[in-house]
Design a protein around this motif. Structure first.
Motif, PDB file in Angstrom:
ATOM      1  N   GLY A  15       0.016 111.041  10.791  1.00 22.63           N
ATOM      2  CA  GLY A  15      -0.653 112.337  10.841  1.00 22.63           C
ATOM      3  C   GLY A  15      -0.093 113.321   9.837  1.00 22.63           C
ATOM      4  O   GLY A  15       1.099 113.619   9.830  1.00 22.63           O
ATOM      5  N   VAL A  19       2.166 119.734  11.285  1.00 22.87           N
ATOM      6  CA  VAL A  19       3.352 119.247  11.996  1.00 22.87           C
ATOM      7  C   VAL A  19       3.941 118.034  11.263  1.00 22.87           C
ATOM      8  O   VAL A  19       5.132 118.020  10.908  1.00 22.87           O
ATOM      9  CB  VAL A  19       2.998 118.918  13.469  1.00 22.87           C
ATOM     10  N   GLU A  38      -1.937 109.315   6.681  1.00 16.19           N
ATOM     11  CA  GLU A  38      -2.971 110.260   7.139  1.00 16.19           C
ATOM     12  C   GLU A  38      -4.328 109.590   6.922  1.00 16.19           C
ATOM     13  O   GLU A  38      -4.621 109.135   5.824  1.00 16.19           O
ATOM     14  CB  GLU A  38      -2.859 111.570   6.344  1.00 16.19           C
ATOM     15  N   ARG A  39      -5.132 109.554   7.958  1.00 17.23           N
ATOM     16  CA  ARG A  39      -6.388 108.793   7.810  1.00 17.23           C
ATOM     17  C   ARG A  39      -7.426 109.540   6.973  1.00 17.23           C
ATOM     18  O   ARG A  39      -8.332 108.932   6.438  1.00 17.23           O
ATOM     19  CB  ARG A  39      -6.968 108.483   9.177  1.00 17.23           C
ATOM     20  N   SER A  47      -5.202 121.734  11.319  1.00 20.26           N
ATOM     21  CA  SER A  47      -4.256 122.520  10.524  1.00 20.26           C
ATOM     22  C   SER A  47      -4.902 123.236   9.346  1.00 20.26           C
ATOM     23  O   SER A  47      -4.376 124.232   8.859  1.00 20.26           O
ATOM     24  CB  SER A  47      -3.138 121.607   9.998  1.00 20.26           C
ATOM     25  N   ASN A  50      -8.164 126.142  10.995  1.00 20.49           N
ATOM     26  CA  ASN A  50      -7.942 127.058  12.122  1.00 20.49           C
ATOM     27  C   ASN A  50      -8.172 128.510  11.706  1.00 20.49           C
ATOM     28  O   ASN A  50      -8.526 128.818  10.563  1.00 20.49           O
ATOM     29  CB  ASN A  50      -6.551 126.836  12.726  1.00 20.49           C
ATOM     30  N   PHE A  51      -7.951 129.410  12.647  1.00 16.85           N
ATOM     31  CA  PHE A  51      -8.214 130.837  12.440  1.00 16.85           C
ATOM     32  C   PHE A  51      -7.253 131.456  11.422  1.00 16.85           C
ATOM     33  O   PHE A  51      -7.598 132.417  10.720  1.00 16.85           O
ATOM     34  CB  PHE A  51      -8.107 131.536  13.804  1.00 16.85           C
ATOM     35  N   GLY A  53      -4.162 132.588  12.342  1.00 13.38           N
ATOM     36  CA  GLY A  53      -3.283 133.552  13.016  1.00 13.38           C
ATOM     37  C   GLY A  53      -1.851 133.039  13.025  1.00 13.38           C
ATOM     38  O   GLY A  53      -1.593 131.912  13.437  1.00 13.38           O
ATOM     39  N   VAL A 176      -4.062 104.660  10.715  1.00 10.91           N
ATOM     40  CA  VAL A 176      -3.125 103.770  11.419  1.00 10.91           C
ATOM     41  C   VAL A 176      -3.869 103.162  12.604  1.00 10.91           C
ATOM     42  O   VAL A 176      -4.278 103.876  13.520  1.00 10.91           O
ATOM     43  CB  VAL A 176      -1.884 104.559  11.907  1.00 10.91           C
ATOM     44  N   GLU A 309      -9.115 120.042  18.373  1.00 11.42           N
ATOM     45  CA  GLU A 309      -7.718 120.361  18.707  1.00 11.42           C
ATOM     46  C   GLU A 309      -7.350 119.680  20.028  1.00 11.42           C
ATOM     47  O   GLU A 309      -8.181 119.592  20.938  1.00 11.42           O
ATOM     48  CB  GLU A 309      -7.584 121.901  18.816  1.00 11.42           C
ATOM     49  N   GLY A 336      -4.306 124.840  20.646  1.00 11.70           N
ATOM     50  CA  GLY A 336      -4.931 126.001  20.003  1.00 11.70           C
ATOM     51  C   GLY A 336      -3.954 126.989  19.409  1.00 11.70           C
ATOM     52  O   GLY A 336      -4.354 128.060  18.947  1.00 11.70           O
ATOM     53  N   ALA A 337      -2.660 126.639  19.374  1.00 13.10           N
ATOM     54  CA  ALA A 337      -1.677 127.620  18.908  1.00 13.10           C
ATOM     55  C   ALA A 337      -0.545 126.993  18.098  1.00 13.10           C
ATOM     56  O   ALA A 337       0.569 127.511  18.068  1.00 13.10           O
ATOM     57  CB  ALA A 337      -1.116 128.381  20.103  1.00 13.10           C
ATOM     58  N   GLY A 338      -0.838 125.875  17.394  1.00 14.86           N
ATOM     59  CA  GLY A 338       0.238 125.176  16.696  1.00 14.86           C
ATOM     60  C   GLY A 338       0.409 125.525  15.232  1.00 14.86           C
ATOM     61  O   GLY A 338       1.313 124.999  14.577  1.00 14.86           O
ATOM     62  N   PHE A 339      -0.437 126.409  14.702  1.00 14.84           N
ATOM     63  CA  PHE A 339      -0.319 126.723  13.273  1.00 14.84           C
ATOM     64  C   PHE A 339       0.978 127.492  13.024  1.00 14.84           C
ATOM     65  O   PHE A 339       1.760 127.147  12.137  1.00 14.84           O
ATOM     66  CB  PHE A 339      -1.542 127.530  12.830  1.00 14.84           C
ATOM     67  N   GLN A 340       1.217 128.523  13.839  1.00 11.81           N
ATOM     68  CA  GLN A 340       2.436 129.316  13.609  1.00 11.81           C
ATOM     69  C   GLN A 340       3.688 128.491  13.855  1.00 11.81           C
ATOM     70  O   GLN A 340       4.625 128.508  13.052  1.00 11.81           O
ATOM     71  CB  GLN A 340       2.435 130.568  14.521  1.00 11.81           C
TER      72      GLN A 340
HETATM   73  C1  LIG Z   1     -10.629 126.285  15.144  1.00 15.69           C
HETATM   74  C2  LIG Z   1      -9.158 126.371  15.442  1.00 15.69           C
HETATM   75  C3  LIG Z   1      -8.495 127.613  15.395  1.00 15.69           C
HETATM   76  C4  LIG Z   1      -7.112 127.696  15.616  1.00 15.69           C
HETATM   77  N1  LIG Z   1      -6.470 128.876  15.406  1.00 15.69           N
HETATM   78  C5  LIG Z   1      -5.097 128.920  15.438  1.00 15.69           C
HETATM   79  C6  LIG Z   1      -4.402 130.108  15.099  1.00 15.69           C
HETATM   80  O1  LIG Z   1      -4.990 131.103  14.715  1.00 15.69           O
HETATM   81  N2  LIG Z   1      -3.039 130.119  15.195  1.00 15.69           N
HETATM   82  C7  LIG Z   1      -2.340 129.020  15.610  1.00 15.69           C
HETATM   83  O2  LIG Z   1      -1.106 129.097  15.707  1.00 15.69           O
HETATM   84  N3  LIG Z   1      -2.979 127.861  15.879  1.00 15.69           N
HETATM   85  C8  LIG Z   1      -4.334 127.783  15.801  1.00 15.69           C
HETATM   86  N4  LIG Z   1      -4.995 126.615  16.068  1.00 15.69           N
HETATM   87  C9  LIG Z   1      -4.221 125.436  16.428  1.00 15.69           C
HETATM   88  C10 LIG Z   1      -3.586 124.770  15.228  1.00 15.69           C
HETATM   89  O3  LIG Z   1      -4.503 124.661  14.154  1.00 15.69           O
HETATM   90  C11 LIG Z   1      -3.107 123.370  15.652  1.00 15.69           C
HETATM   91  O4  LIG Z   1      -2.360 123.472  16.846  1.00 15.69           O
HETATM   92  C12 LIG Z   1      -2.233 122.735  14.594  1.00 15.69           C
HETATM   93  O5  LIG Z   1      -2.869 122.766  13.353  1.00 15.69           O
HETATM   94  C13 LIG Z   1      -1.930 121.298  15.002  1.00 15.69           C
HETATM   95  O6  LIG Z   1      -1.340 120.649  13.920  1.00 15.69           O
HETATM   96  P1  LIG Z   1      -1.151 119.083  13.963  1.00 15.69           P
HETATM   97  O7  LIG Z   1      -0.474 118.693  12.717  1.00 15.69           O
HETATM   98  O8  LIG Z   1      -0.530 118.707  15.268  1.00 15.69           O
HETATM   99  O9  LIG Z   1      -2.654 118.497  14.089  1.00 15.69           O
HETATM  100  P2  LIG Z   1      -3.776 118.172  13.003  1.00 15.69           P
HETATM  101  O10 LIG Z   1      -3.914 119.243  12.001  1.00 15.69           O
HETATM  102  O11 LIG Z   1      -4.997 117.796  13.779  1.00 15.69           O
HETATM  103  O12 LIG Z   1      -3.195 116.902  12.273  1.00 15.69           O
HETATM  104  C14 LIG Z   1      -3.179 115.645  12.867  1.00 15.69           C
HETATM  105  C15 LIG Z   1      -3.543 114.656  11.780  1.00 15.69           C
HETATM  106  O13 LIG Z   1      -3.377 113.329  12.266  1.00 15.69           O
HETATM  107  C16 LIG Z   1      -4.342 112.517  11.616  1.00 15.69           C
HETATM  108  N5  LIG Z   1      -4.516 111.297  12.400  1.00 15.69           N
HETATM  109  C17 LIG Z   1      -4.936 111.175  13.679  1.00 15.69           C
HETATM  110  N6  LIG Z   1      -4.945 109.890  14.060  1.00 15.69           N
HETATM  111  C18 LIG Z   1      -4.520 109.174  12.976  1.00 15.69           C
HETATM  112  C19 LIG Z   1      -4.338 107.775  12.754  1.00 15.69           C
HETATM  113  N7  LIG Z   1      -4.568 106.862  13.706  1.00 15.69           N
HETATM  114  N8  LIG Z   1      -3.907 107.368  11.522  1.00 15.69           N
HETATM  115  C20 LIG Z   1      -3.645 108.289  10.539  1.00 15.69           C
HETATM  116  N9  LIG Z   1      -3.808 109.629  10.712  1.00 15.69           N
HETATM  117  C21 LIG Z   1      -4.244 110.062  11.924  1.00 15.69           C
HETATM  118  C22 LIG Z   1      -5.594 113.407  11.616  1.00 15.69           C
HETATM  119  O14 LIG Z   1      -6.542 113.000  10.649  1.00 15.69           O
HETATM  120  C23 LIG Z   1      -4.997 114.785  11.336  1.00 15.69           C
HETATM  121  O15 LIG Z   1      -5.041 115.137   9.965  1.00 15.69           O
HETATM  122  C24 LIG Z   1      -6.384 126.513  15.921  1.00 15.69           C
HETATM  123  C25 LIG Z   1      -7.047 125.279  15.996  1.00 15.69           C
HETATM  124  C26 LIG Z   1      -8.420 125.199  15.745  1.00 15.69           C
HETATM  125  C27 LIG Z   1      -9.112 123.869  15.795  1.00 15.69           C
END
Ligand SMILES: Cc1cc2nc3c(=O)[nH]c(=O)nc-3n(C[C@H](O)[C@H](O)[C@H](O)COP(=O)(O)OP(=O)(O)OC[C@H]3O[C@@H](n4cnc5c(N)ncnc54)[C@H](O)[C@@H]3O)c2cc1C
Length: 387
Positions: A15, A19, A38-39, A47, A50-51, A53, A176, A309, A336-340
């Motif tokens: 991923g 994160v 990353e797929r 990531s 998102n908004f 914030g 993966v 999300e 919904g809050a993992g960007f920060q």
């Molecule tokens: C519309 C929206 C608004 C939001 N607004 C905010 C905000 O304002 N402030 C805030 O703090 N948070 C916000 N969030 C939440 C925040 O964006 C997420 O919590 C954060 O981005 C999560 O990051 P991540 O790396 O865990 O997930 P992701 O960004 O989803 O990354 C996970 C990655 O894993 C990859 N993946 C999955 N399975 C596989 C596999 N089998 N093989 C290879 N790759 C794979 C996916 O393609 C993806 O790219 C918002 C979310 C959304 C959807």
């Protein structure tokens, strides 16, 4: 006939969201070898859509140590990533629409006083004077001057690029589909193209992380949801703060170009990969927007979107070791809050990979809160060390 490419590394990551990518960067800064799969494209999921914030205010107290760590990282983006990602400490203002909302903001300020958020309560009278652009329902609110906003489409891919520049091997368009463990080493397979072997595996697969966890006998109650977003055409600049509302509902910010980015409500999850905005949710968002910011009465939405999300029932992530398999660490379900907090979650995962423990408290995010811990499947996987 193609032969499968085999790589050995210290840490494998599934991923490339904020994160996984920030974990890759932190691991390289520690001197460990890392391969990230990353797929799609790094930062193209939650990531990157998102908004934007970047706020600590309003988070559960158990997240504040992580949020404070992230706050320091956000302040160093140009040095770490070579770009500021349009990150600005514009202030985050939480609006109270009733006396009881105001009382709850006061309570939060008192409870979070150990964390140095610098929260400032603003009365109705001062608000009228300072923010004539606000609709009439606000009775006051709470300002966190150093919280802010950023452009997720710039920031999240930039973490992956920085990790790559620092020496991480990043494979985009590599899904993966199989992860096995022989008691000492993980074998992470992407079709017939690539197999990565590593003693440590980081599960940073966002809303899809449950699939990886289930291969190790873990079944966290992760559910997909799609927050609804919209952006207006540019209007004359009037607002620097990023706005939220106590008790939930609409949130919005105005970017330097004048567009208002708005969020609120939930869209439709079509399947595991696709989400769509819901027409009723957009109509509600438009009405709430005009009520909150009357200047938007004649503004058009130029785009609406959502994103998939992963949510856990208590809206806290799973961040920490697997309960079944040594060497496996999870970081998902940011609800919904993992960007920060994403960049700090990445650093924590890097520490877990290297040292087996985190210097920031993460007990509240243990996967065991959903299921009691059984005996470990394998007991002899060491933490990763630099070659
Ligand atoms: C519309 C929206 C608004 C939001 N607004 C905010 C905000 O304002 N402030 C805030 O703090 N948070 C916000 N969030 C939440 C925040 O964006 C997420 O919590 C954060 O981005 C999560 O990051 P991540 O790396 O865990 O997930 P992701 O960004 O989803 O990354 C996970 C990655 O894993 C990859 N993946 C999955 N399975 C596989 C596999 N089998 N093989 C290879 N790759 C794979 C996916 O393609 C993806 O790219 C918002 C979310 C959304 C959807």
């Amino acid at each position: 006939m193609s032969t499968i490419r085999r790589l050995q590394t210290d840490v494998a990551i599934v991923g490339g969201g904020i994160v996984g990518s920030s974990a890759a960067l932190a691991l390289r800064r520690m001197g460990l070898d890392v391969v990230l799969l990353e797929r799609d494209l790094c930062g193209s999921r939650s990531s990157g859509v998102n908004f934007g914030g970047v706020r600590r205010q309003g988070r559960p107290l158990s997240q504040l140590p992580l949020a404070q760590r992230a706050h320091a990282i956000w302040g160093r983006l140009p040095e770490l990533l070579g770009t500021d990602g349009e990150y600005i400490r514009s202030g985050h203002f939480k609006i109270a629409r009733s006396e009881s909302d105001m009382a709850s903001l006061e309570r939060y300020r008192a409870l979070s006083s150990d964390f140095d958020l610098g929260l400032e309560l603003i009365s109705a009278a001062r608000l009228r004077e300072q923010c004539p652009w606000l609709g009439t329902r606000a009775v006051g609110g709470s300002l966190c001057v150093e919280d802010g906003q950023a452009n997720p489409r710039l920031v999240s891919p930039a973490f992956a690029l920085a990790a790559q520049r620092a020496g991480a091997q990043i494979f985009e368009r590599h899904h993966v589909d199989e992860v096995a463990h022989d008691g000492a080493v993980f074998m992470v397979r992407s079709g017939n193209e690539l197999e990565v072997q590593a003693p440590v595996l980081l599960n940073c697969a966002g809303a899809w992380a449950g699939t990886i966890a289930s291969q190790f006998g873990e079944a966290p109650p992760l559910r997909s949801r799609s927050p609804v977003m919209a952006v207006t055409e540019p209007v004359p600049h009037f607002m620097t703060w990023s706005l939220g509302v106590e008790g939930g509902g609409i949130y919005c910010r105005q970017v330097a170009r004048g567009n208002l980015v708005l969020g609120g409500g939930t869209g439709i999850t079509l399947d595991a990969d696709r989400a769509r905005v819901d027409r009723d949710a957009i109509a509600t968002l438009a009405m709430q927007a005009v009520e909150l910011l009357p200047a938007l009465r004649h503004a058009h939405f130029i785009r609406t979107w959502g994103g998939t999300e992963g949510y856990l029932p208590d809206r806290q992530p799973v961040l920490g070791p697997s309960r079944t398999t040594r060497g496996l660490f999870h970081g998902f379900g940011f609800s919904g809050a993992g960007f920060q907090i994403g960049p700090a979650a990445g650093e924590v995962l890097a520490e877990l990979a290297r040292d087996g423990r985190s210097s920031t408290p993460i007990e509240a995010f243990a996967i065991e809160r959903f299921e009691p811990a059984p005996a470990p499947v394998s007991a002899s996987v060491p933490a990763a060390h630099p070659h």
